[in-house]
Design a protein around this motif. Structure first.
Motif, PDB file in Angstrom:
ATOM      1  N   VAL A 172       0.841  -1.191   0.000  1.00  0.00           N
ATOM      2  CA  VAL A 172       0.000   0.000   0.000  1.00  0.00           C
ATOM      3  C   VAL A 172       0.879   1.246   0.000  1.00  0.00           C
ATOM      4  O   VAL A 172       2.042   1.215   0.409  1.00  0.00           O
ATOM      5  CB  VAL A 172      -0.933   0.038   1.231  1.00  0.00           C
ATOM      6  N   GLY A 173       0.301   2.359  -0.437  1.00  0.00           N
ATOM      7  CA  GLY A 173       0.997   3.624  -0.381  1.00  0.00           C
ATOM      8  C   GLY A 173       2.387   3.559  -0.962  1.00  0.00           C
ATOM      9  O   GLY A 173       2.614   3.005  -2.044  1.00  0.00           O
ATOM     10  N   ALA A 174       3.357   4.108  -0.234  1.00  0.00           N
ATOM     11  CA  ALA A 174       4.739   4.152  -0.698  1.00  0.00           C
ATOM     12  C   ALA A 174       5.377   2.776  -0.756  1.00  0.00           C
ATOM     13  O   ALA A 174       6.478   2.620  -1.301  1.00  0.00           O
ATOM     14  CB  ALA A 174       5.556   5.058   0.222  1.00  0.00           C
ATOM     15  N   GLY A 175       4.710   1.751  -0.232  1.00  0.00           N
ATOM     16  CA  GLY A 175       5.245   0.392  -0.274  1.00  0.00           C
ATOM     17  C   GLY A 175       4.671  -0.464  -1.380  1.00  0.00           C
ATOM     18  O   GLY A 175       4.973  -1.658  -1.458  1.00  0.00           O
ATOM     19  N   ALA A 176       3.865   0.133  -2.267  1.00  0.00           N
ATOM     20  CA  ALA A 176       3.182  -0.656  -3.303  1.00  0.00           C
ATOM     21  C   ALA A 176       4.157  -1.411  -4.192  1.00  0.00           C
ATOM     22  O   ALA A 176       3.881  -2.534  -4.617  1.00  0.00           O
ATOM     23  CB  ALA A 176       2.286   0.252  -4.142  1.00  0.00           C
ATOM     24  N   GLY A 177       5.315  -0.799  -4.485  1.00  0.00           N
ATOM     25  CA  GLY A 177       6.239  -1.411  -5.434  1.00  0.00           C
ATOM     26  C   GLY A 177       7.604  -1.739  -4.879  1.00  0.00           C
ATOM     27  O   GLY A 177       8.548  -1.964  -5.649  1.00  0.00           O
ATOM     28  N   THR A 178       7.750  -1.801  -3.569  1.00  0.00           N
ATOM     29  CA  THR A 178       9.076  -2.002  -2.988  1.00  0.00           C
ATOM     30  C   THR A 178       9.391  -3.482  -2.780  1.00  0.00           C
ATOM     31  O   THR A 178       8.512  -4.341  -2.791  1.00  0.00           O
ATOM     32  CB  THR A 178       9.209  -1.263  -1.646  1.00  0.00           C
ATOM     33  N   SER A 179      10.678  -3.762  -2.585  1.00  0.00           N
ATOM     34  CA  SER A 179      11.172  -5.118  -2.359  1.00  0.00           C
ATOM     35  C   SER A 179      12.097  -5.094  -1.147  1.00  0.00           C
ATOM     36  O   SER A 179      12.788  -4.110  -0.912  1.00  0.00           O
ATOM     37  CB  SER A 179      11.959  -5.628  -3.570  1.00  0.00           C
ATOM     38  N   ALA A 180      12.115  -6.194  -0.403  1.00  0.00           N
ATOM     39  CA  ALA A 180      12.975  -6.215   0.785  1.00  0.00           C
ATOM     40  C   ALA A 180      13.459  -7.617   1.087  1.00  0.00           C
ATOM     41  O   ALA A 180      12.660  -8.558   1.143  1.00  0.00           O
ATOM     42  CB  ALA A 180      12.233  -5.643   2.003  1.00  0.00           C
ATOM     43  N   LEU A 181      14.768  -7.747   1.253  1.00  0.00           N
ATOM     44  CA  LEU A 181      15.369  -8.980   1.756  1.00  0.00           C
ATOM     45  C   LEU A 181      15.023 -10.191   0.899  1.00  0.00           C
ATOM     46  O   LEU A 181      14.898 -11.309   1.383  1.00  0.00           O
ATOM     47  CB  LEU A 181      14.926  -9.200   3.216  1.00  0.00           C
ATOM     48  N   GLY A 182      14.873  -9.963  -0.419  1.00  0.00           N
ATOM     49  CA  GLY A 182      14.599 -11.033  -1.359  1.00  0.00           C
ATOM     50  C   GLY A 182      13.132 -11.293  -1.613  1.00  0.00           C
ATOM     51  O   GLY A 182      12.779 -12.112  -2.471  1.00  0.00           O
ATOM     52  N   TYR A 183      12.244 -10.606  -0.898  1.00  0.00           N
ATOM     53  CA  TYR A 183      10.809 -10.801  -1.033  1.00  0.00           C
ATOM     54  C   TYR A 183      10.139  -9.470  -1.386  1.00  0.00           C
ATOM     55  O   TYR A 183      10.777  -8.428  -1.453  1.00  0.00           O
ATOM     56  CB  TYR A 183      10.226 -11.323   0.288  1.00  0.00           C
ATOM     57  N   LYS A 184       8.827  -9.524  -1.578  1.00  0.00           N
ATOM     58  CA  LYS A 184       8.083  -8.280  -1.728  1.00  0.00           C
ATOM     59  C   LYS A 184       8.085  -7.556  -0.391  1.00  0.00           C
ATOM     60  O   LYS A 184       7.799  -8.152   0.658  1.00  0.00           O
ATOM     61  CB  LYS A 184       6.632  -8.583  -2.152  1.00  0.00           C
ATOM     62  N   THR A 340       1.993  -8.917  -0.534  1.00  0.00           N
ATOM     63  CA  THR A 340       1.531  -9.940  -1.464  1.00  0.00           C
ATOM     64  C   THR A 340       2.422  -9.956  -2.704  1.00  0.00           C
ATOM     65  O   THR A 340       3.103  -8.970  -3.002  1.00  0.00           O
ATOM     66  CB  THR A 340       0.083  -9.672  -1.888  1.00  0.00           C
ATOM     67  N   THR A 341       2.422 -11.050  -3.429  1.00  0.00           N
ATOM     68  CA  THR A 341       3.197 -11.154  -4.664  1.00  0.00           C
ATOM     69  C   THR A 341       2.711 -10.116  -5.676  1.00  0.00           C
ATOM     70  O   THR A 341       1.507  -9.929  -5.857  1.00  0.00           O
ATOM     71  CB  THR A 341       3.065 -12.564  -5.265  1.00  0.00           C
ATOM     72  N   VAL A 342       3.648  -9.456  -6.324  1.00  0.00           N
ATOM     73  CA  VAL A 342       3.316  -8.435  -7.318  1.00  0.00           C
ATOM     74  C   VAL A 342       4.068  -8.713  -8.613  1.00  0.00           C
ATOM     75  O   VAL A 342       5.292  -8.877  -8.612  1.00  0.00           O
ATOM     76  CB  VAL A 342       3.672  -7.020  -6.802  1.00  0.00           C
ATOM     77  N   VAL A 343       3.323  -8.783  -9.719  1.00  0.00           N
ATOM     78  CA  VAL A 343       3.903  -8.876 -11.061  1.00  0.00           C
ATOM     79  C   VAL A 343       4.009  -7.463 -11.591  1.00  0.00           C
ATOM     80  O   VAL A 343       3.004  -6.756 -11.702  1.00  0.00           O
ATOM     81  CB  VAL A 343       3.028  -9.738 -11.986  1.00  0.00           C
ATOM     82  N   GLY A 344       5.236  -7.045 -11.904  1.00  0.00           N
ATOM     83  CA  GLY A 344       5.437  -5.652 -12.194  1.00  0.00           C
ATOM     84  C   GLY A 344       6.110  -5.345 -13.504  1.00  0.00           C
ATOM     85  O   GLY A 344       6.213  -6.183 -14.408  1.00  0.00           O
ATOM     86  N   HIS A 345       6.587  -4.120 -13.578  1.00  0.00           N
ATOM     87  CA  HIS A 345       7.128  -3.505 -14.786  1.00  0.00           C
ATOM     88  C   HIS A 345       8.285  -4.292 -15.372  1.00  0.00           C
ATOM     89  O   HIS A 345       8.406  -4.439 -16.582  1.00  0.00           O
ATOM     90  CB  HIS A 345       7.572  -2.089 -14.406  1.00  0.00           C
ATOM     91  N   ARG A 346       9.155  -4.839 -14.516  1.00  0.00           N
ATOM     92  CA  ARG A 346      10.347  -5.533 -14.997  1.00  0.00           C
ATOM     93  C   ARG A 346      10.493  -6.945 -14.461  1.00  0.00           C
ATOM     94  O   ARG A 346      11.523  -7.585 -14.672  1.00  0.00           O
ATOM     95  CB  ARG A 346      11.581  -4.714 -14.622  1.00  0.00           C
ATOM     96  N   GLY A 347       9.495  -7.421 -13.748  1.00  0.00           N
ATOM     97  CA  GLY A 347       9.574  -8.762 -13.194  1.00  0.00           C
ATOM     98  C   GLY A 347       8.600  -8.941 -12.055  1.00  0.00           C
ATOM     99  O   GLY A 347       7.675  -8.153 -11.889  1.00  0.00           O
ATOM    100  N   THR A 348       8.827  -9.971 -11.251  1.00  0.00           N
ATOM    101  CA  THR A 348       7.926 -10.322 -10.158  1.00  0.00           C
ATOM    102  C   THR A 348       8.678 -10.325  -8.836  1.00  0.00           C
ATOM    103  O   THR A 348       9.830 -10.756  -8.768  1.00  0.00           O
ATOM    104  CB  THR A 348       7.318 -11.721 -10.391  1.00  0.00           C
ATOM    105  N   ARG A 349       8.020  -9.822  -7.806  1.00  0.00           N
ATOM    106  CA  ARG A 349       8.526  -9.973  -6.447  1.00  0.00           C
ATOM    107  C   ARG A 349       7.523 -10.830  -5.684  1.00  0.00           C
ATOM    108  O   ARG A 349       6.343 -10.487  -5.582  1.00  0.00           O
ATOM    109  CB  ARG A 349       8.685  -8.606  -5.768  1.00  0.00           C
ATOM    110  N   HIS A 350       8.015 -11.951  -5.164  1.00  0.00           N
ATOM    111  CA  HIS A 350       7.144 -12.909  -4.514  1.00  0.00           C
ATOM    112  C   HIS A 350       7.002 -12.615  -3.024  1.00  0.00           C
ATOM    113  O   HIS A 350       7.931 -12.167  -2.362  1.00  0.00           O
ATOM    114  CB  HIS A 350       7.694 -14.324  -4.704  1.00  0.00           C
TER     115      HIS A 350
END
Length: 380
Positions: A172-184, A340-350
């Motif tokens: 949500v918010g500023a975290g909609a597209g972020t990744s951390a520690l190998g996961y979404k 949650t898992t997100v399929v995005g602009h350049r790939g997927t973060r699970h």
């Protein structure tokens, strides 16, 4: 623009308890009286996963009992970031506006919108200078960051929609597209209540997680390569290309930053708040951050306490340090657990697979809902 996405269970919901201190009623930064949080979230197909998060201290303003500035401390763990307003905040030890968090290339539009918002407050008709504070992390793997989709309307919606009580977490918010520690990754929050010199005080933290390392939960490493297996590998950017089109070795990649906002009702000055902000950044190490070269790791700590209250003595700060460390550690874990898992602009973060994570924790001696102190095993 979309409504905030409902997150998955957080660590505490699954019995993973961080530390021994009690939380506030919402286990969120909003447990600090007079602090509200708002999100604007953009999920548009695979191209855009971004947004803006507002942390709003009601003590700021020009009405009765309100102030033009609040004491605030800043600690920079690593400065590869675009924290708008940082120099004045560091020099003067005070904050004049709410805090906005967003994506790297949207920080400047967000800052302009924040100025619009504050100048419209009653009593600000003659204001000629203002220091907006906007933090960011780079969500360019999952979102088309060059599009700079955040507008003034998005920022104002987050500010105007800020509420007390429970805070949406995860994607949500500023975290909609972020990744951390190998996961979404995403937005996470937590709070602690602690006795400070005979008075119960509240410390709350909110994080925007987007950094590298190996997820570590109560001392147990949970590498994405192990828990995700081929999913993690198949979603990676080709090594020859690097991340976000930056060839390896040519500069920092995104995914290595973290914004941490701490609020408290304990009476502290800027110097003491800077010490609190240090502990906030140090807590990143407890969840496995590798504190990479290209990381923008920032801790901000503010107080809503009445300026007439006597300051907490230095030798009475230890409970606040402990509360900060616990709240930030849990907020960081919550940002990953709820995403949650997100399929995005350049790939997927699970998303972190909860069952696999809990199985590994059990194998290491963890018991649900119990800390190390009461026999639950592992580091609390």
């Amino acid at each position: 623009m979309s409504a905030p996405v409902a997150g998955r269970p957080g660590p505490r919901d699954l019995g993973v308890v961080v530390g021994d201190l009690p939380t506030g009623p919402a286990n969120a930064i909003t447990d600090v009286a007079g602090v509200r949080v708002g999100h604007t979230t953009l999920h548009e197909g695979e191209r855009l996963h971004t947004g803006i998060t507002a942390v709003v201290p009601d003590a700021l303003g020009a009405g009765p009992g309100q102030r033009r500035a609040l004491p605030c401390g800043l600690f920079v763990g690593n400065g590869y970031g675009k924290l708008v307003g940082a120099t004045q905040l560091e020099q003067l030890g005070s904050i004049e506006t709410p805090i906005l968090l967003t994506a790297t290339l949207s920080a400047f539009r967000a800052a302009d919108a924040l100025v619009t918002h504050v100048l419209a407050w009653p009593g600000y008709e003659d204001v000629r200078t203002l220091n907006p504070v906007v933090g960011e992390t780079n969500d360019g793997f999952l979102s088309d960051i060059r599009a700079r989709p955040i507008t003034e309307a998005h920022a104002l919606a987050a500010l105007d929609g800020a509420t007390s009580g429970p805070v949406a977490q995860g994607c949500v918010g500023a975290g909609a597209g972020t990744s951390a520690l190998g996961y979404k990754g995403g937005i996470g929050t937590s709070s602690r209540r602690v006795d400070v010199a005979g008075t119960v005080r509240t410390v709350g933290a909110l994080v925007q997680s987007n950094f590298s390392g190996t997820l570590t939960v109560r001392g147990v490493p949970l590498p994405a390569a192990d828990l995700l297996g081929t999913e993690s590998i198949s979603s990676a950017v080709p090594p020859a290309e690097g991340i976000d089109g930056v060839p390896k070795g040519s500069g920092p990649a995104e995914g290595n930053s973290c914004m941490i906002v701490v609020a408290t009702d304990a009476p502290l000055d800027a110097r003491r708040l800077e010490r609190v902000a240090r502990r906030a950044v140090f807590a990143m190490g407890r969840v496995g951050s590798d504190f990479a070269h290209g990381s923008g790791d920032y801790g901000l700590a503010l107080t809503t306490a009445d300026p007439g209250d006597g300051l907490v003595p230095d030798d009475a700060l230890d409970p606040l340090f402990a509360a900060t460390t616990e709240a930030v550690e849990e907020a960081l874990l919550a940002s990953v657990f709820t995403a949650t898992t997100v399929v995005g602009h350049r790939g997927t973060r699970h998303a972190l697979p909860h069952d696999a994570a809990l199985d590994r924790l059990r194998a290491a001696g963890w018991s649900p809902g119990r800390t190390a102190r009461d026999g639950g095993g592992l580091r609390a």
